[in-house]
Scaffold this motif. Structure first.
Motif, PDB file in Angstrom:
ATOM      1  N   PRO A   4      53.710  29.328  44.174  1.00  0.00           N
ATOM      2  CA  PRO A   4      53.098  30.260  45.646  1.00  0.00           C
ATOM      3  C   PRO A   4      51.769  29.478  46.247  1.00  0.00           C
ATOM      4  CG  PRO A   4      53.839  31.692  44.624  1.00  0.00           C
ATOM      5  CD  PRO A   4      54.586  30.388  43.877  1.00  0.00           C
ATOM      6  N   PRO A   5      50.753  29.367  47.087  1.00  0.00           N
ATOM      7  CA  PRO A   5      49.964  30.520  47.077  1.00  0.00           C
ATOM      8  C   PRO A   5      49.314  31.551  46.642  1.00  0.00           C
ATOM      9  CG  PRO A   5      50.072  29.947  49.097  1.00  0.00           C
ATOM     10  CD  PRO A   5      50.758  29.677  48.347  1.00  0.00           C
ATOM     11  N   TYR A   6      48.257  31.472  45.604  1.00  0.00           N
ATOM     12  CA  TYR A   6      47.885  33.237  44.623  1.00  0.00           C
ATOM     13  C   TYR A   6      47.317  34.223  45.918  1.00  0.00           C
ATOM     14  CZ  TYR A   6      46.937  28.856  42.128  1.00  0.00           C
ATOM     15  OH  TYR A   6      46.607  27.740  41.602  1.00  0.00           O
ATOM     16  N   GLY A   7      47.569  33.825  47.258  1.00  0.00           N
ATOM     17  CA  GLY A   7      47.640  35.353  47.633  1.00  0.00           C
ATOM     18  C   GLY A   7      49.101  35.510  47.848  1.00  0.00           C
ATOM     19  N   CYS A   8      50.160  34.929  47.586  1.00  0.00           N
ATOM     20  CA  CYS A   8      51.859  34.700  48.473  1.00  0.00           C
ATOM     21  C   CYS A   8      52.741  35.747  47.243  1.00  0.00           C
ATOM     22  CB  CYS A   8      51.881  33.766  48.850  1.00  0.00           C
ATOM     23  SG  CYS A   8      50.343  33.135  50.957  1.00  0.00           S
ATOM     24  N   SER A   9      52.756  36.339  46.292  1.00  0.00           N
ATOM     25  CA  SER A   9      53.065  36.555  45.308  1.00  0.00           C
ATOM     26  C   SER A   9      53.324  37.909  45.137  1.00  0.00           C
ATOM     27  CB  SER A   9      53.068  35.700  44.144  1.00  0.00           C
ATOM     28  OG  SER A   9      51.573  36.183  43.763  1.00  0.00           O
ATOM     29  N   LYS A  10      54.324  38.220  44.303  1.00  0.00           N
ATOM     30  CA  LYS A  10      54.386  39.517  43.998  1.00  0.00           C
ATOM     31  C   LYS A  10      53.464  40.142  42.593  1.00  0.00           C
ATOM     32  CE  LYS A  10      59.108  40.274  44.781  1.00  0.00           C
ATOM     33  NZ  LYS A  10      60.073  40.777  44.074  1.00  0.00           N
ATOM     34  N   ILE A  11      52.600  38.679  42.324  1.00  0.00           N
ATOM     35  CA  ILE A  11      51.805  39.525  41.085  1.00  0.00           C
ATOM     36  C   ILE A  11      50.564  39.653  42.288  1.00  0.00           C
ATOM     37  CG2 ILE A  11      50.131  38.013  39.321  1.00  0.00           C
ATOM     38  CD1 ILE A  11      53.248  39.062  38.302  1.00  0.00           C
ATOM     39  N   LYS A 172      42.550  21.640  37.595  1.00  0.00           N
ATOM     40  CA  LYS A 172      42.736  20.590  38.128  1.00  0.00           C
ATOM     41  C   LYS A 172      43.778  20.479  38.873  1.00  0.00           C
ATOM     42  CE  LYS A 172      39.720  17.320  36.497  1.00  0.00           C
ATOM     43  NZ  LYS A 172      39.366  15.417  35.532  1.00  0.00           N
ATOM     44  N   ILE A 173      45.091  21.157  38.342  1.00  0.00           N
ATOM     45  CA  ILE A 173      46.437  21.499  39.042  1.00  0.00           C
ATOM     46  C   ILE A 173      46.457  21.725  40.178  1.00  0.00           C
ATOM     47  CG2 ILE A 173      48.531  22.300  38.577  1.00  0.00           C
ATOM     48  CD1 ILE A 173      47.919  22.178  35.009  1.00  0.00           C
ATOM     49  N   PRO A 174      45.919  23.473  40.482  1.00  0.00           N
ATOM     50  CA  PRO A 174      45.572  24.363  39.232  1.00  0.00           C
ATOM     51  C   PRO A 174      46.630  25.069  38.774  1.00  0.00           C
ATOM     52  CG  PRO A 174      45.070  25.313  41.508  1.00  0.00           C
ATOM     53  CD  PRO A 174      45.921  23.441  41.627  1.00  0.00           C
ATOM     54  N   VAL A 175      45.967  25.537  37.911  1.00  0.00           N
ATOM     55  CA  VAL A 175      47.089  27.297  37.592  1.00  0.00           C
ATOM     56  C   VAL A 175      46.457  28.190  36.839  1.00  0.00           C
ATOM     57  CG1 VAL A 175      49.015  25.567  36.547  1.00  0.00           C
ATOM     58  CG2 VAL A 175      47.261  25.822  34.753  1.00  0.00           C
ATOM     59  N   ASN A 176      46.902  29.087  36.870  1.00  0.00           N
ATOM     60  CA  ASN A 176      46.509  30.425  36.596  1.00  0.00           C
ATOM     61  C   ASN A 176      46.431  30.715  35.239  1.00  0.00           C
ATOM     62  OD1 ASN A 176      46.700  32.246  39.492  1.00  0.00           O
ATOM     63  ND2 ASN A 176      48.720  31.647  39.007  1.00  0.00           N
ATOM     64  N   ILE A 206      36.112  33.612  31.613  1.00  0.00           N
ATOM     65  CA  ILE A 206      36.656  34.301  32.798  1.00  0.00           C
ATOM     66  C   ILE A 206      36.218  33.512  34.208  1.00  0.00           C
ATOM     67  CG2 ILE A 206      36.730  36.291  34.091  1.00  0.00           C
ATOM     68  CD1 ILE A 206      37.032  36.832  30.818  1.00  0.00           C
ATOM     69  N   THR A 207      34.666  33.384  33.922  1.00  0.00           N
ATOM     70  CA  THR A 207      33.516  33.407  35.201  1.00  0.00           C
ATOM     71  C   THR A 207      34.135  31.665  35.346  1.00  0.00           C
ATOM     72  OG1 THR A 207      31.665  34.210  34.151  1.00  0.00           O
ATOM     73  CG2 THR A 207      31.439  33.105  35.689  1.00  0.00           C
ATOM     74  N   GLY A 213      39.365  29.849  41.847  1.00  0.00           N
ATOM     75  CA  GLY A 213      39.935  30.993  42.824  1.00  0.00           C
ATOM     76  C   GLY A 213      40.791  31.207  42.465  1.00  0.00           C
ATOM     77  N   VAL A 214      41.577  30.979  41.223  1.00  0.00           N
ATOM     78  CA  VAL A 214      43.171  30.959  40.406  1.00  0.00           C
ATOM     79  C   VAL A 214      42.927  32.649  39.542  1.00  0.00           C
ATOM     80  CG1 VAL A 214      43.594  29.041  40.333  1.00  0.00           C
ATOM     81  CG2 VAL A 214      42.284  30.144  38.444  1.00  0.00           C
ATOM     82  N   LEU A 215      43.795  33.364  39.562  1.00  0.00           N
ATOM     83  CA  LEU A 215      43.921  34.295  38.699  1.00  0.00           C
ATOM     84  C   LEU A 215      43.412  34.079  37.283  1.00  0.00           C
ATOM     85  CD1 LEU A 215      46.737  35.333  40.267  1.00  0.00           C
ATOM     86  CD2 LEU A 215      45.353  35.589  41.267  1.00  0.00           C
ATOM     87  N   VAL A 216      43.231  35.433  36.453  1.00  0.00           N
ATOM     88  CA  VAL A 216      42.924  35.193  34.799  1.00  0.00           C
ATOM     89  C   VAL A 216      43.217  37.065  33.913  1.00  0.00           C
ATOM     90  CG1 VAL A 216      40.160  35.543  35.719  1.00  0.00           C
ATOM     91  CG2 VAL A 216      41.838  34.733  33.044  1.00  0.00           C
ATOM     92  N   GLY A 217      44.117  36.637  33.268  1.00  0.00           N
ATOM     93  CA  GLY A 217      44.126  38.014  32.744  1.00  0.00           C
ATOM     94  C   GLY A 217      44.004  36.925  30.593  1.00  0.00           C
ATOM     95  N   VAL A 218      43.176  38.458  30.905  1.00  0.00           N
ATOM     96  CA  VAL A 218      43.139  38.849  28.768  1.00  0.00           C
ATOM     97  C   VAL A 218      44.533  40.054  28.218  1.00  0.00           C
ATOM     98  CG1 VAL A 218      41.500  39.042  27.294  1.00  0.00           C
ATOM     99  CG2 VAL A 218      40.832  37.881  29.426  1.00  0.00           C
TER     100      VAL A 218
END
Length: 311
Positions: A4-11, A172-176, A206-207, A213-218
């Protein structure tokens, strides 16, 4: 069906404070390959097979995100480390001529999974500090922190540039992205060394990721109490840490011990979940990768318990 688009998920809803809880036991390729009785090396070196086992894991458990992670040495191998599989890889030698670059296989797996699963796809990459340790030899690298800081900075810069190049293909895909930096744990180095050598290269990655506009975790294993304030200033979306009682403004991911999930009873798993969900919001997860031979019924029990507390 597609990611899904990044704003349309439980995460994303948990990150945006629109939902309390999402769940992802950190299931990776080794556990999924084990369940399907596939040779791990075949899975780790072929993007289509990697996607196949990770999709199997998703279809079996139905968690809220998928993590493309085969092993910690994808980038180190591409930079000249020789791996040996027995059956899981470890570094046999450092500093040889690069002969095998699996980054395109990881990108291929992520592209396939984005088309197959209806949840966010994350790709695991190594933090510059840990990658610099792998390519330098960990013992040498840790000695340099004290004896030769300039060699440390040179290795870090080489690792950072390599990861920035890798990100170009992934974004480019893009992925988180989930950045794993296990050598940066306070179980291994001091908070002073973290601030001096780890923080700035992590912040650069991270920057760069957040520009897309994707999500990033550490993710950092072990003790992070001495560095939690520095981690909280990285501007990541998610901190995956063992001790989720530590105060952070960044959303935490964790709550269930991998030992409990591997060997514990249903009541032990439920007890840890009940303690974890006292937080205002959380990605309920394991403290690190799910061990290879973790019982399927324990992982399903974790997800079932989590679902009962979602609302």
């Amino acid at each position: 069906m597609s990611s899904p688009p990044y704003g349309c998920s439980k995460i994303s809803e948990v990150i945006d404070r629109r939902r309390k809880l999402a769940v992802f036991p950190m299931v990776c390729a080794d556990h999924c390959a084990y369940l399907q009785k596939k040779a791990f090396k075949d899975v780790a070196t072929d993007g289509a097979k990697l996607a196949e086992v990770l999709n199997y894991g998703y279809q079996l458990y139905k968690y809220d995100m998928v993590l493309v992670f085969s092993d910690p040495y994808v980038e180190a191998e591409a930079m000249g480390c020789e791996l040996e599989y027995s059956p899981y890889p470890h570094i046999k030698r450092v500093g040889i001529k690069p002969t095998n670059d699996r980054r395109q296989e990881i990108i291929r797996a992520a592209e396939i999974l984005k088309r197959k699963v209806p949840v966010p796809v994350f790709v695991s990459i190594k933090g510059p500090f840990t990658l610099a340790g792998f390519i330098s030899g960990i013992e040498n690298f840790l000695k340099w922190l004290i004896r030769n800081p300039q060699k440390t900075y040179t290795a870090l810069q080489k690792a950072l540039q390599f990861q920035l190049d890798y990100l170009q293909g992934l974004l480019k895909i893009p992925v988180n992205i989930l950045i794993g930096d296990p050598l940066a744990s306070s179980s291994i180095i001091s908070a002073d060394f973290f601030e001096k050598f780890v923080w700035a290269p992590l912040r650069v990655l991270i920057t760069e990721i957040k520009k897309k506009g994707v999500l990033v975790g550490v993710h950092i294993c072990g003790n992070v109490r001495p560095i939690v304030n520095l981690l909280d200033q990285l501007n990541a979306d998610i901190l995956s840490i063992e001790d989720i009682t530590l105060k952070t403004k960044t959303l935490k991911m964790g709550g269930v011990s991998t030992i409990t999930l591997l060997r514990g009873t249903n009541s032990a798993i439920q007890k840890e979940i009940e303690s974890a969900i006292n937080l205002e919001r959380l990605i309920l997860s394991t403290s690190c990768d799910v061990p290879v031979n973790t019982p399927v019924e324990n992982i399903k029990a974790m997800i079932e318990f989590a679902r009962s507390y979602e609302h």
